[in-house]
Enzyme design. Structure first.
Site, PDB file in Angstrom:
ATOM      1  CG  ASP A 170      44.472  33.974   0.523  1.00  0.00           C
ATOM      2  OD1 ASP A 170      43.569  33.123   0.581  1.00  0.00           O
ATOM      3  OD2 ASP A 170      45.667  33.711   0.735  1.00  0.00           O
ATOM      4  CG  ASP A 172      49.718  33.484  -0.025  1.00  0.00           C
ATOM      5  OD1 ASP A 172      48.476  33.371   0.058  1.00  0.00           O
ATOM      6  OD2 ASP A 172      50.509  32.634   0.408  1.00  0.00           O
ATOM      7  CG  ASP A 213      44.988  33.711  -3.258  1.00  0.00           C
ATOM      8  OD1 ASP A 213      43.846  33.363  -2.936  1.00  0.00           O
ATOM      9  OD2 ASP A 213      45.967  33.630  -2.495  1.00  0.00           O
TER      10      ASP A 213
END
Length: 670
Positions: free
Chosen positions: A353, A531, A535
């Site tokens: 990410d 995080d 996600d």
């Protein structure tokens, strides 16, 4: 926006109150893992069994009366073994035989010939393993429940005649309109029909700064409205909102791991049946063919059950994996289970990410451009003065930059927020305005105006983590596939981060379900590092999900398989190397255990294996594999100094070929 100062003060007070209520809803995290465990009966019984086992062992070592430690061990049997026994008997009624029941039989057989310590150890191992599995399952369920709490329970329904009333968000219908006040969470996926504001979408899309939303723009449930009021037309019912879809994706992704569990159950079934049948044959054949007495045949069968019991096999896998988990924990990585530690080593593709993972998740001033003969320091100081009362992330970044450079920041009067644009106020008798501008930049650019004349521009970007590029390079050394970048941010921003970190495969403008799709299409064993709440589905859908621990969202941390507590990205490559080293130790231990079992079983079948020798051989192999696995506690096992990378020495060249195949075809807007 020309509102009166009194109105602005009222709006700011309302925003503070609603923001406080929204924060309370957002922070409704799942209960702590200790509390989760204590409310599960499997965990309580496993804890009691472990305590009784340790008490019996201590009494035995202290040469206490035999009845005392036998009592403790037998109590351990009851507390840790009653549930597997009950479950095993239920399976037996359905003509299924699992390894748990076999362990109970082996433990009872060991106690019947005086080896009650061995039996109690088996009980503790299996009770603890079952408890850990139940805890992980329950935590996943709690995390999904906490996610659903992100969306507000109530919304303000706006009627055609201008009247408003509160309504349960679950009762909202497509086409209805809701009023979203400053600081409130948006109650449904919809389209803005009136108003202009900035909406913080980081929890859902991962965007590092709030985005401007005005008439015709889409908004998502669970996101936080800024300082402007919005009229939103509901586009989807609550059951189909983005939050509900994320929860569904998490549940569906967790179910995709069931086939592996079914395969393990089939292996356990076959092994259990083979051992039981073999034990009965060892008991019956000597009496039928060799005129052995029942006592002699029973002793041989008990010895066979002991030497064939999988104590050493169980400890072949657990000590290396548990030692590697402890080693990883010592270096700031929490791995949730031995199964996770084992699977990490199969990683072929790593996906990152962007916001909060490769970057720090907060904007930072990188450039100040002065116009009209002004100095950059003057531009920054004036901007910081008017941004000082603001709570906006861009404003805080500008104030921090001015403080870091030691600039004198004047006081501001008549401060006013401009919803969806910026802020304005009076500094030194002049009207100073800071507002977003359209510019060809990979970051966010704000213009600074004095009495409606632009005196400069400030560029802000989400700061890249110091170890991001090094982490990507190290991962390239240990994996065979490409490193992916998955983000909900703009393509230009994603491309800039990818260029600075050395990532070639870029996917931008992704919603949570898009990330799941990319992970599924990547092929191989994918490890995802993220995080945010957005996600979580990708973390669950991946072969292994790794969450950032310091600023990670509760759902991401709870649904991930491992957590990087210190947010050290270089730990990802080290974790992969450690897992592969642990796998080699497991294979070595299994070879040792299998060799000892085959040797002792053969001896017992073709000769007379003395009981003390059988116990010594069985326990010796158990201790040997346990000590061998404990070697993974060494610091060198984490750093890879003993050649942990050798298994994949050609990974870099393979990855280069993979990148040439994937780059371009998958890059979106780079």
């Amino acid at each position: 926006m020309g509102t009166a100062e009194a109105t602005e003060t009222t709006e700011r007070a309302a925003a503070h109150a609603t923001r406080t209520r929204g924060t309370e809803r957002t922070n409704a995290a799942p209960p702590p893992i200790l509390r989760t465990g204590l409310r599960l009966p499997e965990v309580r019984w496993a804890g009691i069994a472990l305590a009784l086992f340790l008490a019996g062992w201590l009494l035995q070592l202290c040469n206490a009366p035999e009845w005392s430690w036998w009592t403790a061990y037998l109590a351990c049997y009851l507390s840790g073994g009653w549930e597997p026994t009950r479950s095993g008997l239920q399976d037996l009624r359905q003509r299924r035989l699992d390894v748990d029941l076999l362990m109970i039989v082996a433990a009872i057989a060991a106690a019947s010939i005086g080896q009650v310590f061995d039996g109690a150890l088996l009980i503790v191992i299996f009770a603890t393993s079952g408890a850990l599995e139940v805890v992980v399952t329950q935590r996943t369920a709690d995390s999904v429940t906490a996610l659903l709490g992100l969306a507000p329970e109530r919304a303000t329904l706006s009627a055609a005649d201008g009247t408003t009333r509160e309504i349960d968000c679950r009762e909202l219908e497509v086409g209805q309109r809701i009023l979203v006040r400053p600081g409130e969470r948006i109650g449904a996926d919809g389209v803005v029909r009136r108003g202009r504001s900035e909406v913080d979408q980081q929890a859902v899309t991962g965007e590092s700064v709030p985005v401007v939303r005005e008439t015709g723009d889409d908004v998502l449930s669970g996101t936080v409205n800024g300082t402007g009021a919005l009229i939103v037309e509901v586009a989807r019912p609550a059951s189909e909102s983005v939050i509900a879809r994320i929860a569904t994706l998490v549940a569906e992704a967790s179910e995709t791991k069931a086939p592996t569990q079914l395969f393990l159950e089939k292996v356990e079934q076959a092994y259990s049946v083979i051992v039981v049948v073999a034990t009965l044959l060892v008991l019956g054949i000597p009496m039928v063919l060799f005129d052995s007495t029942f006592d002699e045949a029973l002793l041989r069968a008990i010895v066979f059950m002991i030497v064939a019991s999988p104590c050493a096999v169980v400890l072949s896998t657990m000590p290396p994996l548990l030692a590697s988990i402890a080693n990883a924990g010592r270096h700031g990585v929490l791995v949730k289970s031995a199964a996770v530690m084992e699977s990490v080593g199969r990683t072929s593709v790593v996906a990152f990410d962007k916001t909060g993972t490769l970057t720090e998740g907060r904007p930072q001033v990188v450039d100040v451009t002065a116009l009209g003969g002004r100095e950059p320091s003057e531009v920054l100081a004036l901007a910081a003065a008017v941004e000082h009362p603001s709570e906006h992330p861009l404003g805080r970044a500008i104030v921090t930059a001015a403080a870091d450079r030691g600039l004198d920041v004047a006081a501001v009067d008549d401060f006013r927020a401009l919803p969806g644009r910026g802020v304005t106020g009076t500094v030194g008798g002049c009207r100073v305005t800071v507002e977003r501008t359209l510019a060809d930049s990979t970051g966010t650019v704000v213009g600074v105006l004095v009495d409606d004349q632009e005196i400069g521009r400030i560029e802000l970007v989400d700061r890249l983590r110091d170890d991001a590029a090094e982490a990507v390079r190290l991962i390239g050394d240990v994996t065979s596939g490409p490193v992916l970048l998955l983000t909900g941010d703009r393509p230009s921003v994603a491309a800039d981060v990818a260029a600075r970190t050395g990532i070639d495969d870029v996917h931008a403008d992704l919603l949570p379900e898009d990330k799941v799709r990319v992970v599924a299409e990547a092929g191989g064993h994918v490890l995802v590092v993220g995080d945010g709440i957005n996600d979580a589905p990708a973390l669950m859908a991946a072969g292994t999900g790794v969450a950032m621990g310091r600023r990670g969202a509760d759902l991401a941390v709870q649904t991930a398989d491992a957590i990087i507590v210190r947010d050290d990205l270089t730990a990802v490559a080290a974790l992969i190397r450690l897992s592969r080293l642990a796998r080699r130790y497991v294979i070595a231990n299994l070879c040792i255990a299998a060799t000892v079992i085959v040797t002792l079983v053969t001896w017992d079948l073709i000769g007379t294996l003395p009981l003390p020798l059988a116990v010594a051989g069985h326990e010796g192999s158990t201790v040997l594999v346990a000590l061998n696995g404990a070697r993974l506690l060494r610091r060198s096992a984490w750093s890879g100094d003993r050649g942990a990378q050798s298994t994949h020495s050609g990974a870099q060249s393979t990855r280069s070929g993979a990148q040439s195949t994937h780059s371009g075809a998958r890059r979106r807007g780079a």
